[in-house]
Design a protein around this motif. Structure first.
Motif, mmCIF file in Angstrom:
data_model
loop_
_atom_site.group_PDB
_atom_site.id
_atom_site.type_symbol
_atom_site.label_atom_id
_atom_site.label_comp_id
_atom_site.label_asym_id
_atom_site.label_seq_id
_atom_site.Cartn_x
_atom_site.Cartn_y
_atom_site.Cartn_z
ATOM 1 N N ARG A 5 16.882 -38.261 -66.320
ATOM 2 C CA ARG A 5 15.773 -38.238 -67.068
ATOM 3 C C ARG A 5 14.431 -38.383 -66.570
ATOM 4 N N THR A 6 12.827 -37.719 -66.891
ATOM 5 C CA THR A 6 12.016 -37.532 -66.381
ATOM 6 C C THR A 6 10.896 -38.330 -67.448
ATOM 7 N N PHE A 7 9.887 -38.788 -66.722
ATOM 8 C CA PHE A 7 8.743 -39.104 -67.480
ATOM 9 C C PHE A 7 7.884 -37.815 -67.161
ATOM 10 N N SER A 8 6.526 -37.171 -68.999
ATOM 11 C CA SER A 8 5.852 -36.519 -68.389
ATOM 12 C C SER A 8 5.000 -36.899 -69.625
ATOM 13 N N ILE A 9 4.003 -36.427 -69.329
ATOM 14 C CA ILE A 9 2.366 -36.478 -69.742
ATOM 15 C C ILE A 9 1.940 -35.449 -70.841
ATOM 16 N N ILE A 10 1.197 -35.151 -71.569
ATOM 17 C CA ILE A 10 1.131 -33.801 -72.122
ATOM 18 C C ILE A 10 -0.885 -34.659 -71.495
ATOM 19 N N LYS A 11 -1.953 -34.351 -70.964
ATOM 20 C CA LYS A 11 -2.816 -34.957 -71.036
ATOM 21 C C LYS A 11 -4.194 -34.564 -71.380
ATOM 22 N N PRO A 12 -5.424 -35.421 -71.148
ATOM 23 C CA PRO A 12 -6.286 -34.849 -73.046
ATOM 24 C C PRO A 12 -6.846 -33.962 -72.680
ATOM 25 N N ASP A 13 -6.849 -32.829 -71.434
ATOM 26 C CA ASP A 13 -7.026 -31.585 -71.359
ATOM 27 C C ASP A 13 -6.647 -30.628 -72.444
ATOM 28 N N ALA A 14 -5.516 -30.600 -72.212
ATOM 29 C CA ALA A 14 -4.151 -30.413 -73.287
ATOM 30 C C ALA A 14 -4.533 -30.645 -74.739
ATOM 31 N N THR A 15 -3.757 -31.486 -74.686
ATOM 32 C CA THR A 15 -4.058 -32.148 -76.139
ATOM 33 C C THR A 15 -5.341 -31.574 -77.186
ATOM 34 N N ARG A 16 -6.694 -31.423 -75.992
ATOM 35 C CA ARG A 16 -8.103 -31.327 -77.034
ATOM 36 C C ARG A 16 -7.836 -29.908 -77.294
ATOM 37 N N ARG A 17 -7.202 -29.016 -76.077
ATOM 38 C CA ARG A 17 -7.045 -27.462 -76.250
ATOM 39 C C ARG A 17 -6.099 -26.994 -78.189
ATOM 40 N N ASN A 18 -5.502 -28.316 -78.062
ATOM 41 C CA ASN A 18 -4.160 -27.515 -79.366
ATOM 42 C C ASN A 18 -3.040 -27.408 -78.173
ATOM 43 N N LEU A 19 -2.459 -27.372 -77.003
ATOM 44 C CA LEU A 19 -2.106 -27.089 -76.244
ATOM 45 C C LEU A 19 -0.602 -28.567 -76.621
ATOM 46 N N THR A 20 -0.112 -29.034 -76.763
ATOM 47 C CA THR A 20 0.845 -29.780 -77.312
ATOM 48 C C THR A 20 2.134 -28.722 -77.232
ATOM 49 N N GLY A 21 1.904 -27.896 -77.891
ATOM 50 C CA GLY A 21 2.928 -26.923 -78.637
ATOM 51 C C GLY A 21 3.426 -25.682 -77.420
ATOM 52 N N GLY A 22 2.126 -25.391 -76.848
ATOM 53 C CA GLY A 22 2.445 -24.816 -75.437
ATOM 54 C C GLY A 22 3.416 -25.024 -74.079
#
Ligand code: ATP
Ligand code: MG
Length: 140
Positions: A5-22
């Motif tokens: 297992r590893t740990f990941s963060i989708i950072k604010p620049d990505a959530t802001r641009r609606n890239l969570t799914g991408g």
């Protein structure tokens, strides 16, 4: 190789641009399974604690301010050799140096706003997962 297992963060620049799914699609296409995921607003104290290893670096304050500038998505990823698999699909810290087809080459805005975090060792993965998740929140 073993399933780890590893740990990941989708950072604010990505959530802001609606890239969570991408971003998540690229992680999944690389063979990683999302076994825990939540969208959170980090506090300054949480971000400072998470990046404590960088506290003496000149970019520390800017990094913490960036990481609390909007929501992030914290995830636990599972797969063969998960730390390395994730680091490979993430690409280099500076998107200018990242390989084609990596998340940072595809999405990152800058060396700071580089869309994703990924643990750099199994040991740190365990520490980082525990920092954000209770055991019962992880369902493999
Ligand atoms: P991460 O730990 O986020 O997965 P990384 O392991 O590729 O990234 P680190 O050296 O651990 O890179 O740096 C942590 C984060 O600090 C980077 O992802 C980036 O957001 C930021 N950072 C690193 N170097 C710089 C820099 N020179 N200037 C601005 N921000 C930086
Ligand atoms: Mg790092």
């Amino acid at each position: 190789m073993a399933v780890t297992r590893t740990f990941s963060i989708i950072k604010p620049d990505a959530t802001r641009r609606n890239l969570t799914g991408g971003v998540t699609k690229m992680l999944e296409d690389a063979g990683l399974r999302v076994v825990a995921s939540k969208r959170i607003q980090m506090t300054r104290e949480q971000a400072e604690g998470f990046y404590a290893v960088h506290s003496e670096r000149p970019f520390f304050n800017d990094l913490v301010t960036f990481m609390i500038s909007g929501p992030v998505v914290v995830q636990v990823l599972e797969g063969e050799d998960a730390v390395l698999t994730n680091r490979t699909v993430m690409g280099a810290t500076n998107p200018d140096n990242a390989d084609e087809g990596t998340i940072r080459k595809t999405y990152a805005e800058s060396i700071e706003a580089n869309s994703v975090h990924g643990s750099d060792s199994d040991e740190n993965a365990a520490i980082e997962i525990e920092y954000f998740f209770k055991p019962e929140e992880i369902v493999g």
